[in-house]
Design a protein around this motif. Structure first.
Motif, mmCIF file in Angstrom:
data_model
loop_
_atom_site.group_PDB
_atom_site.id
_atom_site.type_symbol
_atom_site.label_atom_id
_atom_site.label_comp_id
_atom_site.label_asym_id
_atom_site.label_seq_id
_atom_site.Cartn_x
_atom_site.Cartn_y
_atom_site.Cartn_z
ATOM 1 N N ASP A 50 0.880 -1.288 0.073
ATOM 2 C CA ASP A 50 -0.002 0.053 0.086
ATOM 3 C C ASP A 50 0.683 1.208 0.187
ATOM 4 O O ASP A 50 0.444 2.373 -0.335
ATOM 5 C CB ASP A 50 -1.011 0.036 1.302
ATOM 6 N N LYS A 51 2.038 1.195 0.475
ATOM 7 C CA LYS A 51 2.975 2.259 0.500
ATOM 8 C C LYS A 51 3.117 2.745 -0.888
ATOM 9 O O LYS A 51 3.366 3.999 -1.098
ATOM 10 C CB LYS A 51 4.379 1.821 0.866
ATOM 11 N N LYS A 58 1.650 10.616 -5.555
ATOM 12 C CA LYS A 58 2.588 10.886 -4.528
ATOM 13 C C LYS A 58 3.875 11.453 -4.887
ATOM 14 O O LYS A 58 4.464 12.430 -4.354
ATOM 15 C CB LYS A 58 2.934 9.491 -3.888
ATOM 16 N N HIS A 90 -5.884 14.961 -3.693
ATOM 17 C CA HIS A 90 -5.128 14.154 -3.129
ATOM 18 C C HIS A 90 -3.980 14.888 -2.603
ATOM 19 O O HIS A 90 -2.737 14.386 -2.932
ATOM 20 C CB HIS A 90 -4.810 12.960 -4.324
ATOM 21 N N TYR A 92 -1.332 14.524 0.148
ATOM 22 C CA TYR A 92 -0.810 13.506 1.152
ATOM 23 C C TYR A 92 -0.346 14.052 2.535
ATOM 24 O O TYR A 92 0.476 15.128 2.221
ATOM 25 C CB TYR A 92 -0.081 12.549 0.657
ATOM 26 N N SER A 95 3.738 12.288 6.427
ATOM 27 C CA SER A 95 4.230 11.015 7.043
ATOM 28 C C SER A 95 3.945 9.845 5.874
ATOM 29 O O SER A 95 4.690 8.971 5.682
ATOM 30 C CB SER A 95 3.288 10.423 8.303
ATOM 31 N N THR A 96 2.977 9.943 4.917
ATOM 32 C CA THR A 96 2.558 9.153 3.807
ATOM 33 C C THR A 96 3.388 9.135 2.966
ATOM 34 O O THR A 96 4.109 8.172 2.302
ATOM 35 C CB THR A 96 1.234 9.439 3.524
ATOM 36 N N SER A 99 6.823 7.366 4.226
ATOM 37 C CA SER A 99 6.639 5.796 3.871
ATOM 38 C C SER A 99 6.814 5.528 2.375
ATOM 39 O O SER A 99 7.258 4.525 2.287
ATOM 40 C CB SER A 99 5.173 5.373 4.572
ATOM 41 N N PHE A 100 6.234 6.147 1.753
ATOM 42 C CA PHE A 100 6.360 6.057 0.327
ATOM 43 C C PHE A 100 7.761 5.781 -0.143
ATOM 44 O O PHE A 100 8.549 4.984 -0.659
ATOM 45 C CB PHE A 100 5.614 6.940 -0.563
#
Length: 466
Positions: A50-51, A58, A90, A92, A95-96, A99-100
């Motif tokens: 999901d990352k 992203k 969208h 983000y 933190s998201t 993580s990506f």
């Protein structure tokens, strides 16, 4: 300038949901969308779990944050203030996005390299990023730089040739005689990596991208580098890619012997520091302490004959001015310092010397990146930092594209200047009849350029010829 109100008459509150601090992101990211940034990332990037979901969104978010001035993951919060959600979908959380990036491997970084290359080609088709001069060279410059880090947590960080703890980034830039440079290829390496490590692959990738840029398939290319890249592998890669070379030579015994063979009458004064042009009709030349000369030279004679490369050795000499070195010693003749480079170009001696010295322009690119997105390496994970470097390069080229599209003298400006004049402009969002209007500051000095950028970014696509 003087504050026009007393303390009691002024107050502040962060409560305007229709205000944005970086209105220039709207046309800039629209330009990126037209060049296919999100589409390319969705197609070519395969970060798992999901990352890696919605990779295109992203990647676009990270690039947008860098355009607005972000140099850490936490700074990506700049995309979520005020009315940004009314302009972009969208958005983000930092933190998201962190993580990506941490989910990247070396293979994913190479995928991002390919995306950066394809995006640059599309971007060059939308804006005049590179306009080669007829019959002139375009310049492929390669250099590396140390990005300083602190602490022991960064993977790959170590003390390199500069004596500074950091990570080593190598860049390949493309520049014309009059234009500003863009970045063709990039790699992040461990801090203790030698300068030529991986340069051969980088040069091949850069030349492949260069040839695919609009109008560049038949351009004359001159590869320029300092002595760290004076290796057979690097020079052979440039020549095999169809480029001429201009590379600083190392002063070994063979080179000293070639310099010693230059006759006294072979030296020509050049325009150098504190040079004066003599207007006397008989001479009309530069009066300068610096002089240049050339001599035929064959490089890599220690290798097999098939590997020998013939060209010219161009030497610049300047008087030895180091007083400490000369202290207490009376010389019988003038002492000089010699700076030589090996070239296969067709330029005359003086022009070749001037052109080679202009290789220093790549240092401005290094400085520009370190003053913006590369001010920090934001993660402890090496692959995440390598991906950050590629995204910083994408943002650099996109910033350059916005500048040349806007015009008004910004084509050669630094990223910080472009950001101040075109990107970080406050605006209020006004909505009426399902139409959004950006209310920008009255008498903004760079209104003309910003408006031209906006109109270009939101212009309908050109009809496809039938």
């Amino acid at each position: 300038m003087q504050v026009s109100h007393t303390t009691r008459a002024v107050s502040a509150s962060f409560d305007d949901s229709n205000l944005v601090s970086s209105a220039g992101l709207l046309p800039a990211m629209k330009l990126a969308e037209k060049a296919g940034l999100r589409r390319l990332a969705d197609r070519w990037l395969s970060v798992p779990t999901d990352k890696g979901a919605n990779a295109g969104l992203k990647v676009a978010s990270l690039v947008a944050g860098m355009l607005a001035g972000a140099d850490t993951i936490d700074d990506m919060a700049v995309l979520r203030d005020g009315g940004m959600r009314k302009l972009f979908a969208h958005l983000y959380a930092p933190s998201t996005l962190g993580s990506f990036l941490r989910a990247f491997t070396f293979g994913h970084v190479r995928q991002l390299d390919a995306i950066a290359s394809r995006f640059l080609i599309s971007l060059a088709a939308l804006s005049p990023l590179i306009v080669p001069e007829p019959d002139d060279y375009v310049f492929l410059d390669v250099d590396d730089t140390i990005i300083e880090v602190h602490g022991h947590q960064k993977q790959g960080a170590s003390f390199g040739y500069s004596g500074v703890r950091g990570l080593n980034a190598i860049l390949a830039t493309l520049k014309t005689v009059t234009g500003a440079p863009i970045i063709l290829a990039q790699r992040l390496r461990r801090g203790a990596a030698s300068s030529p490590h991986g340069a051969t692959r980088l040069i091949r990738d850069a030349l492949a991208t260069l040839r695919r840029l609009p109008g560049m398939s038949a351009a004359r290319v001159l590869f320029r580098a300092d002595s760290a890249f004076s290796t057979f592998a690097a020079i052979h890669a440039a020549l095999a890619g169809g480029a001429d070379i201009s590379v600083t030579a190392r002063l070994d015994s063979a080179l000293r012997k070639a310099i010693a063979a230059i006759p006294a009458a072979g030296w020509t004064p050049i325009k150098y520091t504190h040079a004066i042009f003599d207007e006397v009709k008989d001479t009309r030349t530069w009066i300068s302490d610096a002089e240049v000369a050339e001599v035929p030279y064959t490089a890599f004679t220690s290798r097999k004959k098939a590997d020998h490369i013939s060209g010219r050795l161009i030497v610049r000499r300047i008087p030895e001015l180091n007083k400490h070195k000369l202290a207490g010693q009376t010389t019988l003749f003038d002492l000089h310092r010699f700076h030589a480079f090996f070239t296969t170009s067709t330029l005359d001696t003086v022009t070749a010397d001037t052109t080679h010295r202009a290789h220093a322009a790549i240092e401005l690119v290094n400085s520009d990146l370190k003053s913006s997105a590369l001010a920090h390496m934001p993660s402890g994970v090496f692959a995440a930092n390598a991906a950050w470097l590629v995204l910083a390069v994408i943002a650099f080229n996109l910033t350059r594209a916005t500048a040349v599209t806007a015009g008004t003298g910004l084509a050669r400006a630094t990223t910080a200047t472009i950001r101040r004049k075109l990107i970080n402009i406050p605006a209020r969002i006004a909505s009426s009849a399902r139409r959004i209007t950006l209310r920008l500051p009255e008498t903004w000095p760079w209104e003309t350029g910003w408006t031209h950028l906006f109109d270009h970014a939101f212009a309908p696509p050109s009809p496809t010829p039938t």
